[in-house]
Design an enzyme around this catalytic site. Structure first.
Site, PDB file in Angstrom:
ATOM      1  N   LYS A 182     -25.820  15.109  -6.142  1.00 25.11           N
ATOM      2  CA  LYS A 182     -25.092  14.090  -5.578  1.00 25.11           C
ATOM      3  C   LYS A 182     -23.799  14.468  -5.258  1.00 25.11           C
ATOM      4  O   LYS A 182     -23.106  15.000  -6.400  1.00 25.11           O
ATOM      5  CB  LYS A 182     -25.165  12.834  -6.493  1.00 25.11           C
ATOM      6  CG  LYS A 182     -25.942  11.866  -5.882  1.00 25.11           C
ATOM      7  CD  LYS A 182     -25.794  10.560  -6.855  1.00 25.11           C
ATOM      8  CE  LYS A 182     -25.738   9.254  -6.043  1.00 25.11           C
ATOM      9  NZ  LYS A 182     -25.993   7.973  -7.218  1.00 25.11           N
TER      10      LYS A 182
HETATM   11  O1  G3P Z   1     -24.328   5.313  -7.154  1.00 24.19           O
HETATM   12  C1  G3P Z   1     -24.147   4.466  -6.395  1.00 24.19           C
HETATM   13  C2  G3P Z   1     -24.477   3.180  -6.951  1.00 24.19           C
HETATM   14  O2  G3P Z   1     -25.118   3.054  -8.137  1.00 24.19           O
HETATM   15  C3  G3P Z   1     -23.245   2.251  -7.044  1.00 24.19           C
HETATM   16  O3  G3P Z   1     -23.430   0.986  -7.401  1.00 24.19           O
HETATM   17  O4  G3P Z   1     -22.910  -1.368  -8.368  1.00 24.19           O
HETATM   18  O5  G3P Z   1     -21.294   0.615  -8.684  1.00 24.19           O
HETATM   19  O6  G3P Z   1     -21.597  -0.529  -6.667  1.00 24.19           O
HETATM   20  P1  G3P Z   1     -22.230  -0.023  -7.803  1.00 24.19           P
END
Ligand code: G3P
Length: 226
Positions: free
Chosen positions: A89
């Site tokens: 990633k």
């Molecule tokens: O890696 C992307 C995702 O997990 C981010 O999620 O909940 O931090 O917006 P969030």
């Protein structure tokens, strides 16, 4: 491909792998930190190797932890070497809009044959360019898009159209799930994958009326002496 788990929690990953429901796992440094990661790169390697073994042959996304060009390339090569099913990633650009990331993504995919999941994207246009750069996966953070007042569903529809029209190989991952409703809505809008925290899957399965119905079946079976 449909649902990935967005976690590094081994018990949860085992549980849903055993059900046959998930077809991949995604992580990021924040998830790893919140879930108690320790032991530096050695600790990360041990943990990711365990997850990679559980989900194999499905993919596990592991994020690089630097935004320096050479550092990203070196880390990507190292981490991708840990297991065959690891995908790297990389954020679409740096913390201050640095553009190196896009050429790093292109180089890793085309010169080093490493699968890249481009992340932290908030729009179809970012995802489209990452797909042009050669990314295998493009991650749109749908919950964050909605939080900013934009409609994530419209972004998914536009992106689906563009990837199909230009025959780009990137798979669309919708991440940053906020509501159970998001999962089916994003898949119906054209996402290939939605990545969710484990509690979302339980929420998708369990329904109060189903509980009541099952209780009725069991009670009547008992009354009938079956
Ligand atoms: O890696 C992307 C995702 O997990 C981010 O999620 O909940 O931090 O917006 P969030």
């Amino acid at each position: 491909m449909a649902i990935y788990l967005d976690t590094s929690n081994i018990d949860e990953i085992r549980k849903y792998t055993k059900m046959g429901i998930i077809s991949g796992v995604t992580t990021n440094p924040t998830i790893l930190h919140k879930e108690g990661a320790s032991g530096g790169m050695k600790g990360l390697k041990e943990k990711m190797l365990e997850v990679a073994r559980i989900v194999a042959p499905h993919p596990l996304s592991v994020e690089v932890t630097t935004n320096h060009r050479e550092g990203m390339i070196a880390q990507a090569k190292e981490i991708a070497g840990w297991a065959k099913n690891i995908v790297i990633k990389i954020t679409v650009h740096g913390p201050n809009g640095e553009l190196d990331n896009m050429s790093v993504i292109h180089e890793l995919e085309t010169k080093h044959d490493i699968r890249i999941n481009v992340t932290a994207m908030m729009s179809a246009q970012q995802c489209f360019l990452a797909a042009l750069a050669g990314a295998s996966y493009v991650s749109l953070l749908g919950g964050r898009v909605n939080n900013m007042g934009y409609n994530s569903i419209e972004e998914v529809k536009k992106l689906r159209y563009l990837l199909d029209r230009y025959q780009l190989k990137a798979k669309i991952i919708l991440a940053s799930t906020r509501e159970i409703l998001n999962v089916i809505e994003w898949l119906c809008a054209g996402a290939d994958i939605v990545t969710v925290a484990p509690n979302f899957i339980e929420g998708m399965i369990v329904h109060p009326y189903t509980k009541e119905t099952v209780q009725m079946f069991l009670a009547d079976a008992a009354k009938a002496g079956h």
